[in-house]
Design a protein around this motif. Structure first.
Motif, PDB file in Angstrom:
ATOM      1  N   ALA A  69      48.823  30.778  39.783  1.00  0.00           N
ATOM      2  CA  ALA A  69      48.386  32.006  39.130  1.00  0.00           C
ATOM      3  C   ALA A  69      46.892  31.967  38.837  1.00  0.00           C
ATOM      4  O   ALA A  69      46.178  32.953  39.033  1.00  0.00           O
ATOM      5  CB  ALA A  69      49.170  32.234  37.847  1.00  0.00           C
ATOM      6  N   LYS A  70      46.406  30.821  38.384  1.00  0.00           N
ATOM      7  CA  LYS A  70      44.977  30.689  38.105  1.00  0.00           C
ATOM      8  C   LYS A  70      44.159  30.817  39.383  1.00  0.00           C
ATOM      9  O   LYS A  70      43.109  31.459  39.402  1.00  0.00           O
ATOM     10  CB  LYS A  70      44.695  29.350  37.423  1.00  0.00           C
ATOM     11  CG  LYS A  70      45.236  29.275  36.022  1.00  0.00           C
ATOM     12  CD  LYS A  70      45.006  27.901  35.424  1.00  0.00           C
ATOM     13  CE  LYS A  70      45.675  27.805  34.064  1.00  0.00           C
ATOM     14  NZ  LYS A  70      45.581  26.465  33.501  1.00  0.00           N
ATOM     15  N   LEU A  71      44.634  30.202  40.466  1.00  0.00           N
ATOM     16  CA  LEU A  71      43.929  30.277  41.736  1.00  0.00           C
ATOM     17  C   LEU A  71      43.915  31.717  42.254  1.00  0.00           C
ATOM     18  O   LEU A  71      42.867  32.208  42.699  1.00  0.00           O
ATOM     19  CB  LEU A  71      44.598  29.357  42.764  1.00  0.00           C
ATOM     20  CG  LEU A  71      43.966  29.324  44.148  1.00  0.00           C
ATOM     21  CD1 LEU A  71      42.529  28.831  44.067  1.00  0.00           C
ATOM     22  CD2 LEU A  71      44.775  28.439  45.074  1.00  0.00           C
ATOM     23  N   GLU A  72      45.037  32.406  42.189  1.00  0.00           N
ATOM     24  CA  GLU A  72      45.093  33.797  42.636  1.00  0.00           C
ATOM     25  C   GLU A  72      44.164  34.671  41.799  1.00  0.00           C
ATOM     26  O   GLU A  72      43.459  35.520  42.336  1.00  0.00           O
ATOM     27  CB  GLU A  72      46.525  34.324  42.563  1.00  0.00           C
ATOM     28  CG  GLU A  72      47.431  33.763  43.631  1.00  0.00           C
ATOM     29  CD  GLU A  72      48.876  34.170  43.460  1.00  0.00           C
ATOM     30  OE1 GLU A  72      49.233  34.747  42.420  1.00  0.00           O
ATOM     31  OE2 GLU A  72      49.664  33.902  44.398  1.00  0.00           O
ATOM     32  N   ASP A  73      44.142  34.442  40.487  1.00  0.00           N
ATOM     33  CA  ASP A  73      43.274  35.191  39.608  1.00  0.00           C
ATOM     34  C   ASP A  73      41.814  34.961  39.995  1.00  0.00           C
ATOM     35  O   ASP A  73      41.024  35.894  40.099  1.00  0.00           O
ATOM     36  CB  ASP A  73      43.510  34.792  38.146  1.00  0.00           C
ATOM     37  CG  ASP A  73      42.701  35.631  37.192  1.00  0.00           C
ATOM     38  OD1 ASP A  73      42.692  36.877  37.347  1.00  0.00           O
ATOM     39  OD2 ASP A  73      42.055  35.048  36.277  1.00  0.00           O
ATOM     40  N   PHE A  74      41.445  33.726  40.245  1.00  0.00           N
ATOM     41  CA  PHE A  74      40.089  33.383  40.627  1.00  0.00           C
ATOM     42  C   PHE A  74      39.707  34.022  41.966  1.00  0.00           C
ATOM     43  O   PHE A  74      38.637  34.602  42.106  1.00  0.00           O
ATOM     44  CB  PHE A  74      39.924  31.862  40.708  1.00  0.00           C
ATOM     45  CG  PHE A  74      38.579  31.426  41.208  1.00  0.00           C
ATOM     46  CD1 PHE A  74      37.483  31.455  40.387  1.00  0.00           C
ATOM     47  CD2 PHE A  74      38.416  31.000  42.513  1.00  0.00           C
ATOM     48  CE1 PHE A  74      36.225  31.076  40.845  1.00  0.00           C
ATOM     49  CE2 PHE A  74      37.186  30.614  42.997  1.00  0.00           C
ATOM     50  CZ  PHE A  74      36.084  30.643  42.159  1.00  0.00           C
ATOM     51  N   LEU A  75      40.593  33.936  42.955  1.00  0.00           N
ATOM     52  CA  LEU A  75      40.305  34.447  44.279  1.00  0.00           C
ATOM     53  C   LEU A  75      40.183  35.971  44.300  1.00  0.00           C
ATOM     54  O   LEU A  75      39.349  36.532  45.004  1.00  0.00           O
ATOM     55  CB  LEU A  75      41.371  33.996  45.283  1.00  0.00           C
ATOM     56  CG  LEU A  75      41.376  32.503  45.600  1.00  0.00           C
ATOM     57  CD1 LEU A  75      42.579  32.155  46.462  1.00  0.00           C
ATOM     58  CD2 LEU A  75      40.089  32.083  46.275  1.00  0.00           C
ATOM     59  N   TYR A  76      41.055  36.648  43.564  1.00  0.00           N
ATOM     60  CA  TYR A  76      41.044  38.112  43.584  1.00  0.00           C
ATOM     61  C   TYR A  76      40.002  38.727  42.663  1.00  0.00           C
ATOM     62  O   TYR A  76      39.658  39.885  42.803  1.00  0.00           O
ATOM     63  CB  TYR A  76      42.439  38.650  43.278  1.00  0.00           C
ATOM     64  CG  TYR A  76      43.441  38.284  44.352  1.00  0.00           C
ATOM     65  CD1 TYR A  76      43.238  38.673  45.663  1.00  0.00           C
ATOM     66  CD2 TYR A  76      44.565  37.533  44.063  1.00  0.00           C
ATOM     67  CE1 TYR A  76      44.133  38.320  46.663  1.00  0.00           C
ATOM     68  CE2 TYR A  76      45.467  37.187  45.057  1.00  0.00           C
ATOM     69  CZ  TYR A  76      45.241  37.587  46.349  1.00  0.00           C
ATOM     70  OH  TYR A  76      46.130  37.242  47.332  1.00  0.00           O
ATOM     71  N   ARG A  77      39.524  37.938  41.717  1.00  0.00           N
ATOM     72  CA  ARG A  77      38.490  38.419  40.804  1.00  0.00           C
ATOM     73  C   ARG A  77      37.125  38.426  41.467  1.00  0.00           C
ATOM     74  O   ARG A  77      36.288  39.248  41.182  1.00  0.00           O
ATOM     75  CB  ARG A  77      38.437  37.517  39.572  1.00  0.00           C
ATOM     76  CG  ARG A  77      38.349  38.240  38.307  1.00  0.00           C
ATOM     77  CD  ARG A  77      38.314  37.361  37.116  1.00  0.00           C
ATOM     78  NE  ARG A  77      38.447  35.937  37.454  1.00  0.00           N
ATOM     79  CZ  ARG A  77      38.043  34.952  36.690  1.00  0.00           C
ATOM     80  NH1 ARG A  77      37.468  35.216  35.555  1.00  0.00           N
ATOM     81  NH2 ARG A  77      38.215  33.703  37.029  1.00  0.00           N
ATOM     82  N   ALA A  78      36.925  37.489  42.374  1.00  0.00           N
ATOM     83  CA  ALA A  78      35.610  37.309  43.004  1.00  0.00           C
ATOM     84  C   ALA A  78      35.227  38.409  43.941  1.00  0.00           C
ATOM     85  O   ALA A  78      35.758  39.295  44.322  1.00  0.00           O
ATOM     86  CB  ALA A  78      35.583  35.984  43.764  1.00  0.00           C
TER      87      ALA A  78
END
Length: 78
Positions: A69-78
């Motif tokens: 979830a943290k990785l997805e949040d990071f990737l989609y936020r960028a």
């Protein structure tokens, strides 16, 4: 993770996530009627057929938690 097969391997009866089904250690899946007819013995590996644990929903329906979830949040936020 246990693969929840949706049909009996012998008669092709539909099996939902919460329905009773039987599996061997290789996750061969059978309905209760076929399990009884097979004397609770897997015809593929000759292992015991035991009651499959029920699920109320698919793992893909569960909310993402932890690292993923943290990785997805990071990737989609960028």
């Amino acid at each position: 993770m246990l693969k929840m097969k949706s049909t009996c391997e012998r008669c092709r009866a539909a099996l939902t996530l919460s329905e009773q089904a039987y599996i061997c250690s290789y996750e061969c899946t059978f309905c209760p009627d076929c399990t009884e007819a097979l004397s609770q013995r897997c015809p593929n590996c000759q292992g015991d057929l035991v009651l499959r644990p029920p699920r109320t929903r698919s793992p893909t329906e569960a909310p993402s938690l932890g690292f993923k979830a943290k990785l997805e949040d990071f990737l989609y936020r960028a």
